[in-house]
Design an enzyme around this catalytic site. Structure first.
Site, PDB file in Angstrom:
ATOM      1  N   HIS A   5       0.830  -1.207   0.000  1.00  0.00           N
ATOM      2  CA  HIS A   5       0.000   0.000   0.000  1.00  0.00           C
ATOM      3  C   HIS A   5       0.859   1.249   0.000  1.00  0.00           C
ATOM      4  O   HIS A   5       2.050   1.200   0.266  1.00  0.00           O
ATOM      5  CB  HIS A   5      -0.977   0.023   1.195  1.00  0.00           C
ATOM      6  N   ARG A   9      -1.689  10.890   4.344  1.00  0.00           N
ATOM      7  CA  ARG A   9      -2.327  11.523   5.505  1.00  0.00           C
ATOM      8  C   ARG A   9      -3.423  12.441   4.984  1.00  0.00           C
ATOM      9  O   ARG A   9      -3.173  13.246   4.071  1.00  0.00           O
ATOM     10  CB  ARG A   9      -1.304  12.315   6.308  1.00  0.00           C
ATOM     11  N   GLU A  56      -3.677   3.495   1.821  1.00  0.00           N
ATOM     12  CA  GLU A  56      -3.986   3.616   3.244  1.00  0.00           C
ATOM     13  C   GLU A  56      -4.194   5.104   3.523  1.00  0.00           C
ATOM     14  O   GLU A  56      -3.277   5.900   3.365  1.00  0.00           O
ATOM     15  CB  GLU A  56      -2.833   3.100   4.094  1.00  0.00           C
ATOM     16  N   ASN A  60      -5.230  11.589  11.307  1.00  0.00           N
ATOM     17  CA  ASN A  60      -4.876  11.933  12.687  1.00  0.00           C
ATOM     18  C   ASN A  60      -5.948  12.890  13.184  1.00  0.00           C
ATOM     19  O   ASN A  60      -6.174  13.944  12.584  1.00  0.00           O
ATOM     20  CB  ASN A  60      -3.484  12.574  12.727  1.00  0.00           C
ATOM     21  N   HIS A  74       2.755  11.815  -7.640  1.00  0.00           N
ATOM     22  CA  HIS A  74       1.353  11.499  -7.861  1.00  0.00           C
ATOM     23  C   HIS A  74       1.130   9.994  -7.772  1.00  0.00           C
ATOM     24  O   HIS A  74       2.067   9.218  -7.779  1.00  0.00           O
ATOM     25  CB  HIS A  74       0.883  12.014  -9.234  1.00  0.00           C
TER      26      HIS A  74
END
Length: 131
Positions: A5, A9, A56, A60, A74
């Site tokens: 993966h 974030r 993934e 947070n 990208h």
């Protein structure tokens, strides 16, 4: 060995999940909250994790935006028809930042879209792909 993966974030998990599932057509494969660490992991992709690499999305809970920096490039997705895919993405509220057309100095048809956090996704048309 195989690629499992790529982690991104994200500032708003709901917006990101809507983009990757509703706009790009990926499936939410799994999602888990980690209250002690104050974060959530959500895995999205076109195939099961046992068959292909996925994304993934890491949220947070105390961070609503990130500086992308200048090293990130990208994510690339192969599509049957980049022109039609751009039209579909726009109709679903997605942001096309480079319309479909031949790449500079080549013949492969590409386009770029942006997710809610500003990550770029390149669409590469399958037919005629030679650059």
């Amino acid at each position: 060995m195989r690629l499992l993966h790529t982690m991104l974030r994200v500032g708003n998990l709901e917006k990101s999940l809507a983009f990757y599932t509703d706009v790009l057509g990926m499936k939410l494969l799994r999602q888990k909250d980690y209250p002690d660490g104050k974060f959530t992991l959500a895995f999205v992709g076109y195939q099961d994790e046992s068959e292909a690499a996925v994304l993934e999305l890491t949220h947070n809970w105390d961070t609503d935006s990130y500086d992308l920096g200048n090293a990130y490039g990208h994510i690339a997705i192969e599509v049957d028809d980049a022109y039609a895919t751009c039209a579909t993405i726009k109709s679903k509220g997605g942001n096309v930042v480079r319309e479909a057309g031949p790449m500079k100095h080549g013949n492969t048809v590409i386009a770029f879209v942006e997710d809610p956090d500003g990550y770029k996704i390149e669409l590469i048309q399958k037919s005629g792909r030679n650059d």
